[in-house]
Design an enzyme around this catalytic site. Structure first.
Site, short mmCIF file in Angstrom:
data_model
loop_
_atom_site.label_atom_id
_atom_site.label_comp_id
_atom_site.label_asym_id
_atom_site.label_seq_id
_atom_site.Cartn_x
_atom_site.Cartn_y
_atom_site.Cartn_z
N ARG A 23 79.14 -0.16 21.56
CA ARG A 23 80.00 -1.35 21.58
C ARG A 23 81.27 -1.13 20.76
NH1 ARG A 23 75.86 -6.51 21.74
NH2 ARG A 23 75.56 -6.39 23.99
N GLU A 35 74.60 2.88 29.30
CA GLU A 35 73.91 2.03 30.30
C GLU A 35 72.78 2.78 30.99
OE1 GLU A 35 73.94 -1.08 30.84
OE2 GLU A 35 75.63 -1.65 29.57
N GLN A 40 65.23 1.11 31.35
CA GLN A 40 63.79 1.30 31.00
C GLN A 40 63.56 1.79 29.57
OE1 GLN A 40 64.40 3.43 34.11
NE2 GLN A 40 63.20 2.34 35.62
N THR A 41 64.55 1.66 28.67
CA THR A 41 64.38 2.11 27.30
C THR A 41 64.97 1.07 26.35
OG1 THR A 41 64.75 4.33 28.17
CG2 THR A 41 64.66 4.13 25.79
N TYR A 80 61.96 9.53 31.91
CA TYR A 80 62.68 9.36 33.19
C TYR A 80 63.80 10.39 33.32
CZ TYR A 80 60.16 4.93 33.17
OH TYR A 80 59.18 3.98 33.11
N TYR A 118 74.21 -3.35 38.98
CA TYR A 118 74.23 -3.83 37.59
C TYR A 118 75.08 -2.90 36.72
CZ TYR A 118 73.11 -4.36 32.76
OH TYR A 118 73.26 -4.49 31.40
N ASP A 136 71.16 -8.51 35.80
CA ASP A 136 69.85 -7.90 35.58
C ASP A 136 68.82 -9.02 35.40
OD1 ASP A 136 70.36 -8.89 33.09
OD2 ASP A 136 70.05 -7.02 32.01
#
Ligand code: SF4
Length: 342
Positions: A23, A35, A40-41, A80, A118, A136
């Protein structure tokens, strides 16, 4: 400044936002990496990986020139691994087709490997300030509650409707702060269970809060598949007692369980219950879902808490229930319900 959803959310975000290294930049390459890592984390797990990755590959060129093994090494433990492979391939495409400059339109970004609507919306709004929604699960939940939408958000039609609502809300506002405000609101205040409406910056506009549906919405039930059965399972209480009925026949003959119907809305549950038992029912809250696999079918039980305000024949306290022969599926339901009540 006008008191509206957008201004309230944006000014709340500006003073309260969570601090993350991604950010502190508007660089689309860095935002893209963050992103993808965040898919998934959790944010906490991503921070050290993001920092190491950006330090090692501070430009897209460096990432494109690295070997896949080097990229995998930095990804080790994040899981992943297909995400790492896509990032590497995409960096090479950006170098060959876009001269190493990250694409600047939503449509071009959407064409890149591993980037869905997204992520494209998040990159465009955060890096370029474009008015692109980033929808999302958090946003689906917040908008459903804000407008008291009772459509099933698992369905594309409901998702399209929410996309259009966010699109309109964004018009003329700081899309980066607005989208990130929704992300933070969903993560910290408008959470799936027990939302903190008392400190919500947009509570005065929230129809779910106004109508007492904030613990029920959103409705999110996946389509019924072959041998996969979706139930609305009702935890129906009268004071501190629960309705349990004995199954007369069928799969769980003679075992006790909660009342459930194979339908896709808690409001239909109320209609069915009232038709069957001639007793009126109030919807209290949603408690997530529990799956139980039998040899020949799977039950997906979407747990809703309802209450009645007059006694019913089959009421049991928790102590009574511990003595009853209850099906394993519904013991799981009860356990899950009690956990979400803590
Ligand atoms: S008032 Fe409650 S339900 Fe409504 S948006 Fe805020 S936290 Fe969510």
């Amino acid at each position: 400044m006008q008191n509206n959803i957008q201004n309230n959310l944006i000014s709340w975000y500006q003073s309260n936002h969570r601090q993350f290294p991604w950010r502190e930049t508007k660089n689309p390459y860095y935002i893209w990496i963050s992103e993808i890592m965040l898919q998934q984390t959790t944010t906490e797990a991503v921070i050290p990986y993001y920092k190491r990755f950006i330090q090692t590959f501070d430009t897209i060129d460096k990432l494109a020139d690295a070997s896949l093994e080097e990229v995998y090494k930095l990804w080790e433990g994040l899981g992943y691994y297909r995400r790492a492979k896509h990032i590497h391939e995409t960096a090479q495409i950006i170098c060959t087709q876009y001269h190493g400059i990250f694409p600047i339109t939503y449509q071009e970004i959407l064409k890149l490997k591993g980037i869905g609507p997204y992520t494209a919306g998040a990159i465009c709004s955060i890096a370029y300030g474009l008015p692109t929604p980033a929808i999302d699960g958090n946003v689906l939940r917040i908008i459903s509650r804000l407008y008291a939408l009772t459509e099933n958000i698992a369905l594309p039609k409901a998702q399209k409707n929410i996309f259009n609502i966010v699109n309109e809300l964004l018009d003329g506002y700081d899309s980066s702060a607005f989208n990130q405000g929704l992300m933070d609101l969903g993560a910290t205040i408008c959470r799936p269970f027990n939302p903190h409406c008392e400190i919500c910056p947009i509570a005065s506009f929230c129809q779910a809060k106004k109508t007492g549906q904030q613990k029920v919405l959103p409705i999110s039930i996946k389509n019924i598949k072959h041998k996969e059965i979706n139930y609305i399972t009702g935890i129906i209480t009268y004071q501190d007692q629960y309705i349990m009925i004995q199954n007369p026949a069928g799969l769980l003959e003679n075992l006790y369980g909660f009342i459930q119907y194979e339908i896709e809305s808690p409001y239909r549950f109320i209609e069915e219950f009232e038709k069957q038992y001639h007793l009126s029912l109030s919807l209290v809250s949603y408690h997530g879902q529990v799956k139980h696999v039998f040899t020949h079918r799977t039950w997906h039980m979407h747990i809703y808490h309802f209450s009645i305000n007059e006694p019913f024949g089959s009421l049991y306290s928790l102590d009574d229930i511990s003595q009853l022969p209850v099906s394993t599926a519904h013991l799981k339901v009860l356990k899950h319900y009690l956990k979400t009540m803590k």
